[in-house]
Design a protein around this motif. Structure first.
Motif, mmCIF file in Angstrom:
data_model
loop_
_atom_site.group_PDB
_atom_site.id
_atom_site.type_symbol
_atom_site.label_atom_id
_atom_site.label_comp_id
_atom_site.label_asym_id
_atom_site.label_seq_id
_atom_site.Cartn_x
_atom_site.Cartn_y
_atom_site.Cartn_z
ATOM 1 N N LEU B 15 0.788 -1.245 0.000
ATOM 2 C CA LEU B 15 0.000 0.000 0.000
ATOM 3 C C LEU B 15 0.814 1.286 0.000
ATOM 4 O O LEU B 15 0.553 2.193 -0.787
ATOM 5 N N GLN B 16 1.826 1.359 0.902
ATOM 6 C CA GLN B 16 2.543 2.633 1.083
ATOM 7 C C GLN B 16 3.363 3.028 -0.134
ATOM 8 O O GLN B 16 3.820 4.168 -0.233
ATOM 9 N N TYR B 18 2.235 2.969 -3.287
ATOM 10 C CA TYR B 18 1.407 3.586 -4.319
ATOM 11 C C TYR B 18 0.919 4.979 -3.931
ATOM 12 O O TYR B 18 0.699 5.265 -2.754
ATOM 13 N N ARG B 19 0.735 5.816 -4.954
ATOM 14 C CA ARG B 19 0.106 7.116 -4.741
ATOM 15 C C ARG B 19 -1.341 6.838 -4.343
ATOM 16 O O ARG B 19 -2.001 6.030 -4.983
ATOM 17 N N PRO B 20 -1.824 7.488 -3.268
ATOM 18 C CA PRO B 20 -3.213 7.238 -2.869
ATOM 19 C C PRO B 20 -4.166 7.568 -4.009
ATOM 20 O O PRO B 20 -4.066 8.615 -4.634
ATOM 21 N N MET B 21 -5.081 6.637 -4.286
ATOM 22 C CA MET B 21 -6.048 6.863 -5.357
ATOM 23 C C MET B 21 -7.451 6.720 -4.790
ATOM 24 O O MET B 21 -7.656 6.037 -3.795
ATOM 25 N N LEU B 22 -8.398 7.364 -5.472
ATOM 26 C CA LEU B 22 -9.771 7.385 -4.965
ATOM 27 C C LEU B 22 -10.358 5.983 -4.796
ATOM 28 O O LEU B 22 -10.941 5.662 -3.764
ATOM 29 N N MET B 24 -8.836 3.227 -4.346
ATOM 30 C CA MET B 24 -8.154 2.552 -3.238
ATOM 31 C C MET B 24 -8.762 3.005 -1.909
ATOM 32 O O MET B 24 -9.044 2.199 -1.015
ATOM 33 N N MET B 25 -8.984 4.333 -1.806
ATOM 34 C CA MET B 25 -9.576 4.894 -0.582
ATOM 35 C C MET B 25 -10.993 4.353 -0.367
ATOM 36 O O MET B 25 -11.420 4.130 0.754
ATOM 37 N N ILE B 28 -10.802 0.955 1.167
ATOM 38 C CA ILE B 28 -10.497 1.054 2.596
ATOM 39 C C ILE B 28 -11.725 1.550 3.354
ATOM 40 O O ILE B 28 -12.076 1.022 4.410
#
Lengths: 124, 134
Positions: B15-16, B18-22, B24-25, B28
């Protein structure tokens, strides 16, 4: 002609197939109308008196929907919570304990809620 | 020697990395709201059991839900239920093989976020209005 394939079909090395996946989906579908019912029940009873709330839950239609909800939700939450634990808890002992605790938690919610709804319905 | 090999073996990115993506969020958020719903059901069970016990037990639960923290928890619970429900509908659509293209997943994500917040606020505004602002 009967072959061993008959016994193997749908049953891998784990001796089970997609039951959990399917059960999660079936309870998910049941939960859609039942959750809408729950949210409306909660919001329409802000600050309601004891007598009002009790009369509402004693209504057979409300009681049936509420029973369906707590049972379906308990099954669904057990599957979901187990999935989270299986993904993030790696120490074997902790994982087993957490999985058992999840079953107890979901079971307690289902049993306690069911008894409460039945008791209110029977007016005792 | 063995330790050195273990330390240097290639690891798949987690996880850490990758660039946070919508999307992905949203995945979570679906798990967090699912967990939140389990906590909410414990509150619902407490409410139901108290009603089945009697007026005194209900008074305690009612006082809690009418307190600031109780109201905030109830608001969050209803949002969590609605968000998880909409996210779940998204998953049921995906199960049929539809809506898996790059545009659809972004549209689904935004639709879930916006409609869960809008619906929750609307329902509570309507609820308070109907109950005479108690």
């Amino acid at each position: 002609m009967a072959t061993p394939l008959k016994r193997a079909r749908g049953l891998g090395a784990a001796h089970e197939g997609t039951e959990t996946f399917w059960r999660q989906r079936v309870t998910a579908m049941a939960n859609i109308p039942l959750v809408i019912f729950l949210v409306l029940s909660i919001v329409s009873h802000i600050g309601a008196s004891y007598a009002q709330v009790k009369a509402y839950l004693a209504n057979p239609i409300v009681a049936v929907l509420m029973l369906a909800l707590v049972i379906s939700a308990a099954v669904h939450m057990r599957i979901g919570l187990r999935e989270i634990i299986e993904d993030y808890v790696h120490a074997e002992g902790c994982k087993v304990l957490a999985l058992v605790a999840t079953t107890f938690f979901a079971g307690l919610i289902a049993i306690a809620s069911t008894l409460a709804i039945v008791k209110i319905s029977l007016g005792s | 020697m063995i330790n050195k090999l273990e330390a240097e073996r290639p690891l798949s990115p987690h996880l850490q990395i990758y660039r946070p993506m919508l999307t992905m969020m949203m995945s979570i958020a679906h798990r967090i709201t699912g967990f939140g719903n389990a906590v909410g059901f414990a509150l619902l069970t407490w409410w139901l059991v108290a009603i089945s016990i009697g007026p005194d037990a209900y008074a305690t639960v009612d006082a809690f839900f009418l307190s600031l923290i109780g109201r905030v928890l109830l608001f969050l619970f209803t949002w969590s239920l609605i968000h998880h429900m909409l996210g779940g509908i998204r998953h049921l659509i995906w199960d049929t093989g539809h809506g898996l293209d790059k545009v659809s997943i972004e549209v689904f994500a935004w639709a879930t976020i916006i409609s869960s917040v809008v619906l929750t606020v609307l329902i509570w505004v309507a609820g308070y209005a109907l109950m005479g602002g108690q």
